[in-house]
Design an enzyme around this catalytic site. Structure first.
Site, mmCIF file in Angstrom:
data_model
loop_
_atom_site.group_PDB
_atom_site.id
_atom_site.type_symbol
_atom_site.label_atom_id
_atom_site.label_comp_id
_atom_site.label_asym_id
_atom_site.label_seq_id
_atom_site.Cartn_x
_atom_site.Cartn_y
_atom_site.Cartn_z
ATOM 1 N N GLU A 68 0.832 -1.210 0.000
ATOM 2 C CA GLU A 68 0.000 0.000 0.000
ATOM 3 C C GLU A 68 0.864 1.256 0.000
ATOM 4 O O GLU A 68 0.511 2.259 -0.617
ATOM 5 C CB GLU A 68 -0.941 -0.001 1.207
ATOM 6 N N HIS A 137 -9.856 -5.838 9.547
ATOM 7 C CA HIS A 137 -10.498 -5.549 8.258
ATOM 8 C C HIS A 137 -11.886 -4.943 8.438
ATOM 9 O O HIS A 137 -12.714 -5.020 7.552
ATOM 10 C CB HIS A 137 -10.649 -6.837 7.425
#
Lengths: 336, 439
Positions: A68, A137
């Site tokens: 990321e 998540h």
């Protein structure tokens, strides 16, 4: 939503609306590109970019490696050179890996370069709990970015806003973060054809009321609306404001409502402490609307714990229709 | 956390109460529900029960102190609970600036604040709980919050409380004149409050959805000397809700209450309004020898017609906005009822259980929107001086019902009055009562 179908208006899902916004932008503007992990052939973790690689090719719909920090860095760099990248995080939780690029680079470069550069990047971030994806998540970290000058932080609650906000984000010269709720991707609603802009920083009164104000964002808007509907049967009239944008925040709409109702409740999915509710509560307390408060301000946020994996606990950890309804009832009945 | 002992509001228009006696000494233990202290208001004396079990500490009000409603007068600590150093900002030691509103007499009126708000607002006693909206409303209307009874959690004063206080002040200014006798409550199944005076007592029975407080304007017009006895109907005012199957059952209950209150008196005068009028009539029929004279204001029971919509509307309303239009039907013209009045009235109806009870009672007493009970025969049997007063603009009960009855009674038709002449023109009603009855 059925009503909309019956009226013959065009109905799309939230994810279809986002995909349509990206397609329109890419058709109209060759500088718009998509980046992210598995967004090409696979269509993205939540299938939002499905088929776009077929329409626009792998040069404009680019799969990035599982980094990321790297992906966001490339997106910020591309934006500095004049492109308009839309970078998709698989889960908003992974933005933590890219903090340096988002907070230290994207948000600050316009200021540090004296306004001679801007970073027109858009970050898309699937957020929220309710999918059984557990602690790493399922977070709602939008408030973190509300703390960073230079960013814009949006939370669309409807398909119409999801499309309009993405188009507005692309039209904006500065970095914009859009927190999309995972449970809303399949939600259907009316979405106008063609290109239109949903104003950034403008909240919307989704339901008008007189007894109390409920400010909510993202999926909490729908829960608050359902709670308000149930309360209406008891004669309690709740006004529901869809916050839509955390930064900039629409003080005017919130304060006007508090001046009218004298009672405020803020509902959000992030952890209650140091969250969106704290900012809004303090904003009201510091304003002239203070004198209109007729009860303490209530915040409903997530439990002070990581989002649990157990489905019952996961549900209990964040505000639900019933908890919103109960709290609003107490507030309206002067029991708080 | 210790449980706060708060001076409760025991009367609608009560702002302060005199702490008469403590039943438990400081430091002693008390059980939840046991008598804790007595308070006296300008109308009533009441025993207050302990809100919790534990040790009574931090007593801030001594017998004889005038205390604002909602003030914390003591704390109750549970067994084994640590006692805080200074739990409230006052100690037993006589400090000059003892913050509890110890002896601040209610300032009646005209303490208008200057437009500029002083830094330390003298209108607000330290420790007084009030919302920002209530404080703003008090500033705007120039009243001190100490005067305002708080109905919110822990006695907090809310905007509604200020509105109700203002509405009530407009309605009954300077209610308690110094010479007026205090109201006291009598034990019994219904709440009965009486005020001593000289002469034959006047017993007052209010109408459906009203309460004994609604007589305040007429009481004032009648003067302070007359002994008065007010009965709260079940589920109204401060009477408990009791299951009732019919008008006859309600009438029996009222007669029992009347028997109780007339025990010490040879005779009483009886006045009833609307449903209270029908009940007064029924009572006078059964207890003719105990009644010296009878006055009925817009009495029910003299014909089948009634504005059922208004009954339903009033009992069902959950907000001032929906209550106001029906209240406005009570008076001759809608402008008789202000928005503030409606808000104050709604505040008294805030309890959903009270509304549900009264809605159910309406269905029992007036099934299908009809008055099934007929008191015309009772009226024709009466041999005591009887007067009926009726507003010519009564929208709830048609005054023409009075024309079709046989009996020896005086009929006073009041021009420009609606269903509640005792509120619309109390002086006129008082004059008629005094002139035409033996009152």
């Amino acid at each position: 939503m059925n009503a909309m179908t019956e009226t013959g208006l065009r109905v799309l899902s939230y994810s279809e609306a986002i995909r349509e916004a990206m397609a329109i932008a890419m058709e109209n503007d060759p500088t718009v590109i998509l980046m992210g992990e598995d967004i090409g052939v696979y269509g993205g973790a939540f299938q939002v970019t499905l088929d776009l690689v077929d329409r626009f090719g792998p040069d404009r719909v680019m799969d990035t490696p599982i980094s990321e920090l790297g992906g966001a860095g490339v997106a910020v760099g591309a934006a500095l050179t004049g492109l308009k990248p839309i970078y998709e995080f698989q889960f908003s939780d992974f933005a933590m890996l890219a903090m340096e690029q988002i907070v230290n680079q994207a948000a600050k470069l316009r200021y540090m370069l004296g306004g001679e550069a801007s970073v027109p990047v858009v970050f898309r971030l699937p957020a929220g709990s309710g999918t059984g994806a557990a602690a790493q998540h399922s977070q709602s970290i939008e408030a973190w970015f509300g703390h960073v000058p230079g960013l814009k932080v949006l939370q669309p609650a409807t398909p119409e806003d999801a499309k309009g906000m993405l188009l507005s984000a692309l039209a904006d010269p500065d970095p914009v973060m859009i927190f999309e709720h995972k449970l809303l991707y399949k939600m259907k609603g009316h979405v106008p054809e063609g290109s239109y802009l949903t104003p950034i920083g403008k909240a919307l009164v989704r339901r008008s009321g007189t007894d109390l104000t409920i400010v909510a964002g993202s999926i909490m808007v729908h829960r608050a609306l359902e709670a308000a509907e149930r309360l209406a049967a008891e004669g309690i009239s709740a006004e529901v404001i869809d916050l839509r944008s955390i930064r900039p925040i629409d003080a005017e709409t919130i304060l006007a409502s508090v001046r009218k109702t004298g009672r405020l409740m803020v509902v959000y999915e992030g952890v209650k402490a140091f969250g969106v509710g704290a900012e809004i509560s303090a904003m009201v307390a510091e304003s002239d609307a203070f004198d209109h408060l007729d009860a303490p301000i209530l915040r409903l946020g997530a439990a002070d714990a990581p989002v649990p994996y157990n489905p019952d606990l996961e549900r209990a950890a964040v505000p639900q229709v019933e908890t919103i309804e109960a709290a609003a009832r107490r507030l309206a009945r002067r029991e708080v | 956390m210790p449980v706060e002992v708060i001076l409760p509001k025991v009367d609608m228009d009560m702002s302060h109460g005199k702490l008469a006696t403590w039943h438990v000494a400081e430091g002693e233990t008390v059980a939840k529900g046991a008598p804790l202290f007595d308070i006296e208001t300008d109308k009533a004396a009441m025993e207050v029960e302990s809100p919790a079990s534990g040790r009574l500490l931090s007593v801030t009000a001594q017998p004889g102190d005038m205390v604002a409603v909602g003030t914390v007068v003591a704390l109750i600590y549970a067994e084994g609970e640590t006692v805080a150093e200074t739990p409230i900002q006052t100690t037993a030691a006589p400090e000059p600036e003892a913050p509890v509103a110890k002896t601040v007499e209610p300032v009646p009126t005209a303490t208008a604040h200057p437009a500029a708000i002083p830094q330390a607002d003298p209108a607000v006693a330290p420790g007084l709980r009030a919302t920002p909206a209530a404080r703003a409303a008090a500033r705007a209307s120039g009243i001190t919050l100490e005067e305002v009874p708080g109905t919110g959690p822990r006695g907090r004063i809310q905007r509604d409380d200020v509105a109700a206080f203002l509405a009530h002040r407009v309605e009954a200014p300077a209610l308690a004149s110094p010479g007026a006798g205090a109201w006291s409550a009598q034990p019994g199944p219904l709440h009965v409050s009486s005020r001593k005076g000289t002469g034959v007592p006047l017993v007052l029975i209010h109408g459906f959805t009203a309460d004994s407080q609604s007589w305040a304007p007429l009481e004032k017009a009648l003067g302070a000397d007359r002994p008065l006895i007010r009965i709260d109907l079940p589920g109204h005012g401060r009477s408990p809700r009791r299951r009732l199957g019919s008008f006859a059952e309600l009438a029996r209950m009222v007669v029992e209450a009347l028997d109780d209150v007339t025990r010490g008196h040879d005779k009483v005068d009886l006045l009833g309004h609307s449903l209270g009028g029908a009940l007064a009539l029924a009572a006078a029929d059964i207890r003719a020898r105990r009644i010296r004279s009878l006055a009925l204001i817009a009495p029910a029971g003299l014909g089948p017609e009634i504005d059922a919509q208004a009954l339903t509307g009033i009992t069902r309303a959950t907000r001032a906005e929906s209550l106001a239009p029906w209240l406005r039907r009570l008076t001759a013209t809608p402008d008789g009822i202000s928005d503030d009045y409606a808000r104050a009235a709604m505040r008294l109806r805030a309890d959903p259980a009270l509304r549900a009870f009264q809605a159910e009672l309406a269905e029992i007493l007036f099934p299908d929107g009809v008055q099934p009970f007929d008191l015309r025969p009772a009226l024709s049997r009466l041999e005591i001086p009887t007067a009926i007063l009726w507003g010519r603009s009564d929208h709830i009960l048609p005054w023409r019902q009075a024309l079709s009855i046989t009996g020896d009674f005086a009929l006073h038709l009041l021009a420009d009055a609606g269903h509640v002449p005792q509120l619309e023109c109390p002086d006129r009603v008082a004059r008629i009562l005094v002139r035409h009855l033996l009152m």
